[in-house]
Design an enzyme around this catalytic site. Structure first.
Site, short mmCIF file in Angstrom:
data_model
loop_
_atom_site.label_atom_id
_atom_site.label_comp_id
_atom_site.label_asym_id
_atom_site.label_seq_id
_atom_site.Cartn_x
_atom_site.Cartn_y
_atom_site.Cartn_z
N ASP A 141 0.82 -1.21 0.00
CA ASP A 141 0.00 0.00 0.00
C ASP A 141 0.85 1.26 0.00
O ASP A 141 0.58 2.22 -0.73
CB ASP A 141 -0.93 -0.02 1.21
CG ASP A 141 -1.99 1.06 1.15
OD1 ASP A 141 -1.64 2.24 1.41
OD2 ASP A 141 -3.15 0.75 0.85
N TRP A 170 -5.56 1.37 0.21
CA TRP A 170 -5.61 0.65 -1.07
C TRP A 170 -5.61 -0.85 -0.84
O TRP A 170 -6.24 -1.59 -1.61
CB TRP A 170 -4.44 1.07 -1.95
CG TRP A 170 -4.42 2.55 -2.20
CD1 TRP A 170 -3.40 3.41 -1.92
CD2 TRP A 170 -5.48 3.34 -2.75
NE1 TRP A 170 -3.76 4.69 -2.25
CE2 TRP A 170 -5.03 4.69 -2.77
CE3 TRP A 170 -6.76 3.07 -3.22
CZ2 TRP A 170 -5.81 5.73 -3.25
CZ3 TRP A 170 -7.53 4.11 -3.69
CH2 TRP A 170 -7.06 5.42 -3.71
N ASP A 171 -4.93 -1.33 0.19
CA ASP A 171 -5.00 -2.75 0.55
C ASP A 171 -6.45 -3.14 0.86
O ASP A 171 -6.95 -4.17 0.37
CB ASP A 171 -4.15 -3.03 1.78
CG ASP A 171 -2.71 -3.39 1.43
OD1 ASP A 171 -2.49 -4.02 0.39
OD2 ASP A 171 -1.81 -3.06 2.23
N LEU A 172 -7.10 -2.37 1.71
CA LEU A 172 -8.46 -2.69 2.10
C LEU A 172 -9.41 -2.62 0.91
O LEU A 172 -10.29 -3.48 0.75
CB LEU A 172 -8.93 -1.74 3.21
CG LEU A 172 -8.17 -1.88 4.54
CD1 LEU A 172 -8.51 -0.74 5.47
CD2 LEU A 172 -8.49 -3.22 5.21
#
Length: 413
Positions: A141, A170-172
């Site tokens: 991220d 952005w990961d989530l």
């Protein structure tokens, strides 16, 4: 814990998903599926993957990070280097059944877990593969966020260096995009009988998110980067204000109605009417409020500075102003402990750690909350899953333990 246990009418009850993923994107997607009732089987190498001890840690050393991202799943650990271990995992992924044959992963350089190898065993496989970059290069991220241009928009006007954020947003979002793709592929399989292979790259999710807000188009057409404005909301009026007791609140006026409510509760209608006349502007226009944000904030600041946060809260709520308090993580915990009945947070009893604050799915099913379930102990479900899904008997499972393909009986994952 079986696929149906605790499902409680959740929409994905009965669906079985095998997850071979680490860190945030893949595991958060798997957790979402588990919260909606799917039987998510997380597969790790013996002893756990690289994220099993990641911070933050509980006082006894257990990873709060790992246990929070793997709530409601089952855990299987296998020697992923041994041919017998590879065959077990492949069999789990491609096991028969209308609600099986679903795989979520972020593996790199494991050709035996790629689409050609797995779909040869089960052509209707639904396989969602999470990547860093679309060309296979690694990313996290914090690297893709930097490349997307967000840190250069963040911070005060006088800041010379880019400012990173701490939330792996952005990961989530990639995890949720993987879930959307997976469910869409399942619908396609239900209608056609065909399998699907989907790839979602973390870097692409970041670019897509920023592009969807029009920020790249703005840079393209204006030829300039968006300026930094600290805590001011870009393109509208919104900024933080300190209160008399040293707290801070964030106040936003996006619409005409929100602007009028803010002026009314602060008693500044006449001041702003005079300002409009002097400047020849209309502050009910959102862009005009943005251009005059510093002047507006200076006029409003005294009202907030004369009141404590409790008074500000009461008066803004009564006036239906769009606002929110600044809270620390410990503030959130204290607020939950003070009024647990009204808090969406709850507690789970996590084996190996104890009572932990957690939250179930933010989706409510038939107006009912979906409570969280604890994460598994690493490898605790290995024997049960091999028996349930693959039909292995006790003697065969015992042999796999003896051969080291599975962890020693009574040992940790």
């Amino acid at each position: 814990m079986t696929a149906e246990a605790g499902a409680g009418g959740r929409p994905l009850a009965g669906l079985r998903v095998v997850e071979c993923a680490t860190y945030v994107a893949g595991p958060s997607g798997g957790m979402t599926l588990a919260q909606l009732g799917a039987d998510v089987i997380r597969v790790d190498p013996l002893g756990g993957a690289t994220d099993h001890r990641r911070w933050p840690l509980a006082p006894n050393g257990g990873s709060l990070y790992w246990h929070s991202l793997n709530k409601g799943k089952r855990s299987v650990t296998v020697d992923l280097r041994a041919p017998a271990g590879k065959e077990l995992v492949t069999a789990l992924i491609t096991a028969p059944g209308a609600d099986a044959g679903v795989f979520l992963d972020n593996n790199v350089a494991r050709s035996w877990l790629d689409w050609p190898a797995l779909s040869a065993r089960r052509p209707d496989l639904v396989h969602v593969h999470v990547q860093g970059h679309r060309d296979g290069r690694p990313a996290v991220d914090y690297t893709v966020n930097a490349a997307a241009g967000i840190p250069d928009m963040t911070g005060g006007e006088s800041d010379g260096a880019p400012v990173n954020h701490v939330l792996p947003a952005w990961d989530l979002l990639t995890g949720q995009t993987a879930v959307v793709g997976l469910l869409a592929a399942l619908r396609h399989r239900d209608r056609t009988g065909e399998g699907t292979y989907l790839e979602v790259a973390l870097a692409d999710v970041a670019l897509a998110g920023v592009a969807a807000l029009g920020w790249y188009a703005d840079a393209q057409l204006s030829g300039a980067d968006r300026p930094r404005h600290g805590n001011h909301v870009y393109g509208s009026f919104g900024v933080d204000f300190p209160t008399s007791d040293g707290r801070r609140v964030m106040v936003v006026a996006l619409t005409e109605g929100q602007w009028r409510s803010l002026c009314q509760v602060t008693g500044t209608q006449e001041v702003f009417a005079a300002l409009e006349k002097a400047l020849g502007v209309d502050l009910e226009d959102e862009v005009t409020r943005y251009h005059h944000r510093e002047t507006i904030a200076a006029i409003l600041r005294g009202w907030f500075a004369a009141r404590d946060v409790a008074t500000v809260s009461r008066e803004l709520e009564a006036a239906r102003v769009l606002w929110g308090p600044y809270r620390t993580a410990t503030d959130v915990v204290r607020d939950h402990e003070a009024a647990p009945a009204s808090s969406p947070l709850t507690e789970v009893v996590q084996p190996g750690i104890g009572r932990l604050l957690a939250m179930g799915s933010p989706l409510r099913v038939r107006a009912q909350e979906v409570p969280p379930r604890p994460a598994p102990v690493l490898g605790a479900d290995t024997d049960e899953v091999l028996a349930d899904v693959l039909g292995l008997g006790a003697s065969e499972i015992g042999r796999l333990h003896d051969e080291g393909v599975l962890a020693p009986t009574g040992g940790r994952g």
